[in-house]
Design a protein around this motif. Structure first.
Motif, PDB file in Angstrom:
ATOM      1  N   ARG A   9       0.861  -1.186   0.000  1.00  0.00           N
ATOM      2  CA  ARG A   9       0.000   0.000   0.000  1.00  0.00           C
ATOM      3  C   ARG A   9       0.898   1.237   0.000  1.00  0.00           C
ATOM      4  O   ARG A   9       1.865   1.307   0.750  1.00  0.00           O
ATOM      5  N   ASN A  10       0.541   2.235  -0.841  1.00  0.00           N
ATOM      6  CA  ASN A  10       1.349   3.457  -0.863  1.00  0.00           C
ATOM      7  C   ASN A  10       0.661   4.594  -0.107  1.00  0.00           C
ATOM      8  O   ASN A  10      -0.410   4.416   0.479  1.00  0.00           O
ATOM      9  N   GLU A  11       1.277   5.769  -0.143  1.00  0.00           N
ATOM     10  CA  GLU A  11       0.783   6.921   0.615  1.00  0.00           C
ATOM     11  C   GLU A  11      -0.587   7.415   0.144  1.00  0.00           C
ATOM     12  O   GLU A  11      -1.298   8.074   0.880  1.00  0.00           O
ATOM     13  N   GLN A  12      -0.950   7.134  -1.105  1.00  0.00           N
ATOM     14  CA  GLN A  12      -2.252   7.547  -1.638  1.00  0.00           C
ATOM     15  C   GLN A  12      -3.309   6.456  -1.474  1.00  0.00           C
ATOM     16  O   GLN A  12      -4.389   6.545  -2.024  1.00  0.00           O
ATOM     17  N   ASP A  13      -2.986   5.414  -0.735  1.00  0.00           N
ATOM     18  CA  ASP A  13      -3.884   4.281  -0.477  1.00  0.00           C
ATOM     19  C   ASP A  13      -4.098   3.397  -1.704  1.00  0.00           C
ATOM     20  O   ASP A  13      -5.062   2.631  -1.736  1.00  0.00           O
ATOM     21  N   SER A  14      -3.238   3.490  -2.708  1.00  0.00           N
ATOM     22  CA  SER A  14      -3.289   2.552  -3.818  1.00  0.00           C
ATOM     23  C   SER A  14      -2.688   1.230  -3.359  1.00  0.00           C
ATOM     24  O   SER A  14      -1.841   1.203  -2.463  1.00  0.00           O
ATOM     25  N   LEU A  15      -3.137   0.134  -3.965  1.00  0.00           N
ATOM     26  CA  LEU A  15      -2.659  -1.199  -3.600  1.00  0.00           C
ATOM     27  C   LEU A  15      -1.953  -1.851  -4.777  1.00  0.00           C
ATOM     28  O   LEU A  15      -2.380  -1.694  -5.918  1.00  0.00           O
ATOM     29  N   MET A  16      -0.895  -2.588  -4.486  1.00  0.00           N
ATOM     30  CA  MET A  16      -0.188  -3.343  -5.499  1.00  0.00           C
ATOM     31  C   MET A  16      -0.026  -4.758  -4.961  1.00  0.00           C
ATOM     32  O   MET A  16       0.397  -4.949  -3.814  1.00  0.00           O
ATOM     33  N   ASP A  26      11.695 -12.329 -12.659  1.00  0.00           N
ATOM     34  CA  ASP A  26      10.447 -11.849 -13.269  1.00  0.00           C
ATOM     35  C   ASP A  26       9.279 -11.966 -12.303  1.00  0.00           C
ATOM     36  O   ASP A  26       9.215 -12.903 -11.497  1.00  0.00           O
ATOM     37  N   PHE A  27       8.350 -11.005 -12.386  1.00  0.00           N
ATOM     38  CA  PHE A  27       7.131 -11.079 -11.593  1.00  0.00           C
ATOM     39  C   PHE A  27       6.000 -10.379 -12.331  1.00  0.00           C
ATOM     40  O   PHE A  27       6.218  -9.639 -13.291  1.00  0.00           O
ATOM     41  N   GLN A  28       4.802 -10.638 -11.874  1.00  0.00           N
ATOM     42  CA  GLN A  28       3.622  -9.955 -12.396  1.00  0.00           C
ATOM     43  C   GLN A  28       2.644  -9.777 -11.256  1.00  0.00           C
ATOM     44  O   GLN A  28       2.826 -10.311 -10.167  1.00  0.00           O
ATOM     45  N   GLY A  29       1.609  -9.001 -11.534  1.00  0.00           N
ATOM     46  CA  GLY A  29       0.611  -8.750 -10.510  1.00  0.00           C
ATOM     47  C   GLY A  29      -0.413  -7.765 -10.991  1.00  0.00           C
ATOM     48  O   GLY A  29      -0.663  -7.629 -12.192  1.00  0.00           O
ATOM     49  N   LYS A  30      -0.985  -7.025 -10.043  1.00  0.00           N
ATOM     50  CA  LYS A  30      -1.960  -6.003 -10.406  1.00  0.00           C
ATOM     51  C   LYS A  30      -1.805  -4.803  -9.486  1.00  0.00           C
ATOM     52  O   LYS A  30      -1.325  -4.918  -8.356  1.00  0.00           O
ATOM     53  N   TYR A  31      -2.197  -3.671 -10.019  1.00  0.00           N
ATOM     54  CA  TYR A  31      -2.088  -2.404  -9.313  1.00  0.00           C
ATOM     55  C   TYR A  31      -3.483  -1.805  -9.245  1.00  0.00           C
ATOM     56  O   TYR A  31      -4.140  -1.623 -10.267  1.00  0.00           O
ATOM     57  N   LEU A  32      -3.952  -1.533  -8.042  1.00  0.00           N
ATOM     58  CA  LEU A  32      -5.266  -0.923  -7.834  1.00  0.00           C
ATOM     59  C   LEU A  32      -5.029   0.518  -7.424  1.00  0.00           C
ATOM     60  O   LEU A  32      -4.675   0.796  -6.279  1.00  0.00           O
ATOM     61  N   THR A  33      -5.168   1.431  -8.388  1.00  0.00           N
ATOM     62  CA  THR A  33      -4.873   2.824  -8.104  1.00  0.00           C
ATOM     63  C   THR A  33      -6.084   3.535  -7.511  1.00  0.00           C
ATOM     64  O   THR A  33      -7.221   3.274  -7.887  1.00  0.00           O
ATOM     65  N   ARG A  34      -5.818   4.420  -6.585  1.00  0.00           N
ATOM     66  CA  ARG A  34      -6.853   5.302  -6.025  1.00  0.00           C
ATOM     67  C   ARG A  34      -6.784   6.677  -6.694  1.00  0.00           C
ATOM     68  O   ARG A  34      -7.615   7.517  -6.447  1.00  0.00           O
ATOM     69  N   VAL A  35      -5.750   6.875  -7.529  1.00  0.00           N
ATOM     70  CA  VAL A  35      -5.549   8.149  -8.217  1.00  0.00           C
ATOM     71  C   VAL A  35      -5.693   7.893  -9.710  1.00  0.00           C
ATOM     72  O   VAL A  35      -4.955   7.089 -10.273  1.00  0.00           O
ATOM     73  N   ALA A  38      -8.647  10.736 -14.833  1.00  0.00           N
ATOM     74  CA  ALA A  38     -10.006  11.203 -15.080  1.00  0.00           C
ATOM     75  C   ALA A  38     -10.772  11.464 -13.790  1.00  0.00           C
ATOM     76  O   ALA A  38     -11.914  11.917 -13.835  1.00  0.00           O
ATOM     77  N   GLY A  39     -10.163  11.173 -12.639  1.00  0.00           N
ATOM     78  CA  GLY A  39     -10.842  11.394 -11.372  1.00  0.00           C
ATOM     79  C   GLY A  39     -11.889  10.335 -11.062  1.00  0.00           C
ATOM     80  O   GLY A  39     -12.721  10.525 -10.195  1.00  0.00           O
ATOM     81  N   GLY A  40     -11.858   9.209 -11.762  1.00  0.00           N
ATOM     82  CA  GLY A  40     -12.847   8.154 -11.548  1.00  0.00           C
ATOM     83  C   GLY A  40     -12.512   7.283 -10.358  1.00  0.00           C
ATOM     84  O   GLY A  40     -11.607   7.554  -9.588  1.00  0.00           O
ATOM     85  N   CYS A  41     -13.257   6.207 -10.232  1.00  0.00           N
ATOM     86  CA  CYS A  41     -13.059   5.289  -9.113  1.00  0.00           C
ATOM     87  C   CYS A  41     -11.832   4.404  -9.347  1.00  0.00           C
ATOM     88  O   CYS A  41     -11.317   4.322 -10.449  1.00  0.00           O
ATOM     89  N   ALA A  42     -11.419   3.745  -8.292  1.00  0.00           N
ATOM     90  CA  ALA A  42     -10.239   2.876  -8.361  1.00  0.00           C
ATOM     91  C   ALA A  42     -10.506   1.673  -9.247  1.00  0.00           C
ATOM     92  O   ALA A  42     -11.593   1.121  -9.257  1.00  0.00           O
TER      93      ALA A  42
END
Length: 109
Positions: A9-16, A26-35, A38-42
């Motif tokens: 979790r980062n300072e903007q509450d986004s999750l990786m 090598d790795f993969q995953g997903k990033y759930l941005t809160r920023v 367009a100002g839309g939802c995560a």
């Protein structure tokens, strides 16, 4: 030792979330941005990256890209390093560059 795999979790509450780091780094995953631009939802977007295996006693460096899936025509590249403090807390520090598509070479920055 610093393990990249797991939930961050980062300072903007986004999750990786990073899946298991393979033997070659090598790795993969997903990033759930809160920023969002367009100002839309995560929303969750796929990420792919690689970890440089550290030398003895060192902390690993890594890089990954996120393709902002289904809500933006931008891509972000992250580069960073993983650290562990004396209490055992793991911290990722990164620098990032976001690139959004433009319509012409004249609009390129």
């Amino acid at each position: 030792q610093c393990q990249l795999s797991g939930l961050w979790r980062n300072e903007q509450d986004s999750l990786m979330e990073i899946s298991v780091v393979r033997d070659n780094g090598d790795f993969q995953g997903k990033y759930l941005t809160r920023v969002t631009l367009a100002g839309g939802c995560a929303r969750a977007s796929p990420l792919k990256g690689a970890q440089q295996q550290p030398g003895e006693g060192g902390w690993p460096t890594f890089a990954f890209t996120v393709r902002w899936d289904k809500f933006s025509n931008a891509t972000t590249a992250f580069a960073g390093q993983c650290f562990v403090d004396t209490g055992g807390k793991e911290t990722l520090t990164t620098m990032w560059l976001l690139r959004e598509a433009v319509g012409s070479l004249e609009e390129d920055w």
